[in-house]
Design a protein around this motif. Structure first.
Motif, PDB file in Angstrom:
ATOM      1  N   ASP A 295       0.813  -1.224   0.000  1.00 17.37           N
ATOM      2  CA  ASP A 295       0.000   0.000   0.000  1.00 17.37           C
ATOM      3  C   ASP A 295       0.840   1.266   0.000  1.00 17.37           C
ATOM      4  O   ASP A 295       0.308   2.368  -0.144  1.00 17.37           O
TER       5      ASP A 295
ATOM      6  N   TRP B 124      -4.796   9.038  -1.092  1.00 18.16           N
ATOM      7  CA  TRP B 124      -3.774   8.658  -0.127  1.00 18.16           C
ATOM      8  C   TRP B 124      -4.201   9.092   1.274  1.00 18.16           C
ATOM      9  O   TRP B 124      -5.063   9.945   1.432  1.00 18.16           O
ATOM     10  N   ARG B 125      -3.579   8.490   2.263  1.00 20.76           N
ATOM     11  CA  ARG B 125      -3.772   8.915   3.642  1.00 20.76           C
ATOM     12  C   ARG B 125      -2.507   8.615   4.428  1.00 20.76           C
ATOM     13  O   ARG B 125      -1.695   7.765   4.046  1.00 20.76           O
TER      14      ARG B 125
ATOM     15  N   VAL C 119      -0.854   7.143   7.810  1.00 17.09           N
ATOM     16  CA  VAL C 119      -1.142   6.198   8.888  1.00 17.09           C
ATOM     17  C   VAL C 119       0.098   6.049   9.761  1.00 17.09           C
ATOM     18  O   VAL C 119       1.217   6.325   9.331  1.00 17.09           O
TER      19      VAL C 119
ATOM     20  N   ASP D 119      -5.462   4.855  -0.618  1.00 11.37           N
ATOM     21  CA  ASP D 119      -6.810   4.549  -0.151  1.00 11.37           C
ATOM     22  C   ASP D 119      -7.810   4.918  -1.248  1.00 11.37           C
ATOM     23  O   ASP D 119      -7.427   5.345  -2.338  1.00 11.37           O
ATOM     24  N   GLU D 120      -9.093   4.761  -0.960  1.00 10.10           N
ATOM     25  CA  GLU D 120     -10.136   4.958  -1.969  1.00 10.10           C
ATOM     26  C   GLU D 120     -10.737   6.359  -1.949  1.00 10.10           C
ATOM     27  O   GLU D 120     -11.720   6.628  -2.631  1.00 10.10           O
ATOM     28  N   SER D 121     -10.153   7.273  -1.183  1.00  8.36           N
ATOM     29  CA  SER D 121     -10.677   8.637  -1.107  1.00  8.36           C
ATOM     30  C   SER D 121     -10.371   9.394  -2.401  1.00  8.36           C
ATOM     31  O   SER D 121      -9.610   8.937  -3.257  1.00  8.36           O
TER      32      SER D 121
END
Length: 208
Positions: free
Chosen positions: A88, A190-191, A193, A184-186
């Motif tokens: 990821d 991306w995010r 973590v 991510d799916e936003s």
């Protein structure tokens, strides 16, 4: 001391292109996939990529111009980080704290889309997205790493004091930076973590 006693370097015209190429660069270095051992938290995915694509695959390159080493001189350059995924995680540079930790650095996005990931030794952490025309002024005392969250090269123009140096070991000793940038799916894709392998920084991390 009079003005005539001060050694003065000559101005230099540089041609800097959105591709990251610099006409007049004095140095270039490259990092390949095989150089990135223990940089990604998902080491198994990195190993799989090395097996599939080869250790010589280019990950990022840096072109720079430095006209002197003395106090007050600047290094100006470009960083070109190619897209990629390791599980990821997005493609990243090794990242560093300046060896003279109080030295600042400016990053200006020429093309692509990326994130500047930043930490301080006392535990602060930030993730700042950059797109063409945007810049981040990284103060002294902040570790910093580029992340490519797009599908094309993330290319930045940077400038910092020529006497700053780089401390790369500080991040590896801490098990990586405090946060990871993952897909991510936003809408932004991306995010940030928490990095489960991060062990924290301390004053001994100021060693070069």
């Amino acid at each position: 001391m009079t003005g005539s006693d001060i050694a003065v370097d000559q101005p230099v015209l540089l041609e800097i292109f959105p591709t990251g190429a610099i006409v007049g660069a004095t140095r270039r270095y490259e990092k390949h996939l095989g150089d990135m051992q223990d940089v990604y938290a998902d080491n198994e995915s990195w190993v799989a990529q090395v097996d599939a694509l080869g250790a010589d695959l280019l990950v990022y390159s840096v072109d720079e111009h430095k006209y002197q080493d003395g106090p007050g001189a600047l290094i100006v350059g470009t960083s070109k980080l190619l897209p990629g995924r390791y599980g990821d995680e997005f493609s990243i540079t090794r990242g560093h704290l300046h060896a003279k930790a109080n030295r600042a650095e400016l990053y200006y996005c020429l093309s692509g889309r990326g994130v500047m990931l930043l930490d301080t030794l006392d535990g602060q952490s930030k993730a700042i997205e950059l797109t063409p025309g945007q810049a981040v002024n990284v103060p002294g005392g902040w570790l910093h790493r580029s992340v490519n969250v797009g599908d094309e090269p993330f290319i930045t123009l940077f400038s910092y004091a020529a006497d700053a140096g780089q401390n790369y070991a500080v991040i590896s000793r801490a098990g990586g930076m405090k946060q990871l940038i993952v897909a991510d799916e936003s809408e932004q894709g991306w995010r940030a973590v928490e990095n489960p392998k991060h062990t924290g920084y301390d004053e001994t991390d100021l060693r070069s």
